[in-house]
Motif scaffolding. Structure first.
Motif, PDB file in Angstrom:
ATOM      1  N   LEU A  39       0.818  -1.208   0.000  1.00 15.12           N
ATOM      2  CA  LEU A  39       0.000   0.000   0.000  1.00 15.12           C
ATOM      3  C   LEU A  39       0.856   1.265   0.000  1.00 15.12           C
ATOM      4  O   LEU A  39       0.525   2.242  -0.681  1.00 15.12           O
ATOM      5  N   CYS A  40       1.948   1.248   0.752  1.00 18.54           N
ATOM      6  CA  CYS A  40       2.847   2.412   0.765  1.00 18.54           C
ATOM      7  C   CYS A  40       3.438   2.650  -0.620  1.00 18.54           C
ATOM      8  O   CYS A  40       3.545   3.788  -1.082  1.00 18.54           O
ATOM      9  N   ALA A  41       3.823   1.558  -1.297  1.00 16.01           N
ATOM     10  CA  ALA A  41       4.367   1.684  -2.654  1.00 16.01           C
ATOM     11  C   ALA A  41       3.293   2.147  -3.628  1.00 16.01           C
ATOM     12  O   ALA A  41       3.534   2.994  -4.491  1.00 16.01           O
ATOM     13  N   GLU A  42       2.082   1.610  -3.492  1.00 14.63           N
ATOM     14  CA  GLU A  42       1.000   1.930  -4.424  1.00 14.63           C
ATOM     15  C   GLU A  42       0.528   3.372  -4.285  1.00 14.63           C
ATOM     16  O   GLU A  42       0.171   4.026  -5.276  1.00 14.63           O
ATOM     17  N   LEU A  43       0.523   3.901  -3.061  1.00 12.53           N
ATOM     18  CA  LEU A  43      -0.038   5.224  -2.822  1.00 12.53           C
ATOM     19  C   LEU A  43       1.012   6.324  -2.695  1.00 12.53           C
ATOM     20  O   LEU A  43       0.673   7.485  -2.492  1.00 12.53           O
ATOM     21  N   ALA A  44       2.286   5.963  -2.817  1.00  7.47           N
ATOM     22  CA  ALA A  44       3.356   6.953  -2.706  1.00  7.47           C
ATOM     23  C   ALA A  44       3.202   8.026  -3.778  1.00  7.47           C
ATOM     24  O   ALA A  44       2.997   7.730  -4.947  1.00  7.47           O
ATOM     25  N   GLY A  45       3.272   9.261  -3.344  1.00  7.56           N
ATOM     26  CA  GLY A  45       3.253  10.365  -4.293  1.00  7.56           C
ATOM     27  C   GLY A  45       1.884  10.807  -4.759  1.00  7.56           C
ATOM     28  O   GLY A  45       1.765  11.786  -5.505  1.00  7.56           O
ATOM     29  N   GLU A  46       0.814  10.132  -4.340  1.00  7.06           N
ATOM     30  CA  GLU A  46      -0.522  10.539  -4.753  1.00  7.06           C
ATOM     31  C   GLU A  46      -0.876  11.897  -4.140  1.00  7.06           C
ATOM     32  O   GLU A  46      -0.673  12.119  -2.951  1.00  7.06           O
TER      33      GLU A  46
END
Length: 223
Positions: free
Chosen positions: A112-119
């Motif tokens: 989840l941290c990788a998927e939502l990073a920078g959003e």
């Protein structure tokens, strides 16, 4: 001061001797960049880049315009950095499908941290699981603004039934960086839990992702 051999090793030597986890963020970035710029050693250049962006997360999620004023970083390097971030997301997406999330909650967090990073806006993700808590699929079900996302529990139920899911894990990000759940987060979680219970679908957790931090409703005893 106690002598430490790793302090005088180059990043590649250090990685080969001790593994990638032994490298600092500066050393990892320097190893990726390979060269600095005229008069600036690659380690110093990597440090300057991290100081400019604030973190690896911010660097990997930055757009091309953010690199315009950094000498020594062109379109090719920007594209490679973007590719690294995408490979990381795909790696965790593949890993999460191979893992029983009940026994490996850290895999969920990493994914989840990788998927939502920078959003830059709130994204609400639902992970659908079978009765062995193996991942069936996951979906970015709702997207919102910088500080709000509208979530519809009935749509979550509809998707859960479509996939024959026995359980779900909820997650969303806080672009502000602070992971502490809001009153609205608590309210929608209770709504989803209540709606799912009526159809015997378990809500295992709701994870709120900030910048480098994550709050678990299950760990706090809220689910």
């Amino acid at each position: 001061m106690k002598y430490d051999a790793t302090m005088v090793m180059l990043p590649r030597e250090k990685l080969l001797a001790f593994g990638p986890q032994a490298l600092s963020d500066v050393e990892l970035l320097a190893l990726f960049l390979r060269t600095g710029r005229p008069g600036v050693h690659v380690l110093r250049f990597a440090r300057q880049m991290l100081d400019h962006f604030g973190s690896l997360r911010a660097l990997l999620s930055a757009d091309l315009a953010a690199f315009e004023h950094i000498d020594g970083v062109g379109v090719a390097t920007f594209a490679q950095l973007n590719a690294v971030g995408e490979m990381s997301r795909r790696y965790y997406a593949a890993q999460i499908k191979e893992t029983c999330l009940l026994t490996s909650p850290e895999t969920t967090r990493e994914f989840l941290c990788a998927e939502l990073a920078g959003e830059q806006r709130e994204i609400f993700i639902v992970i659908f699981l079978d009765n062995q808590h193996r991942v069936i699929t996951w979906s970015r079900m709702f997207s919102g603004t910088l500080a709000h996302v509208e979530v519809h529990p009935r749509e979550i139920i509809r998707e859960a039934l479509r996939h024959n899911a026995a359980a779900v894990i909820l997650a969303h990000n806080h672009p502000s960086g602070k992971a502490e759940p809001s009153k609205a987060d608590h309210f929608i979680t209770r709504q989803i839990v209540h709606t799912c219970q009526s159809l015997d679908i378990r809500v295992l957790d709701h994870l709120v992702i900030g910048h480098g931090e994550c709050v678990s409703f299950a760990e706090r005893g809220w689910i």
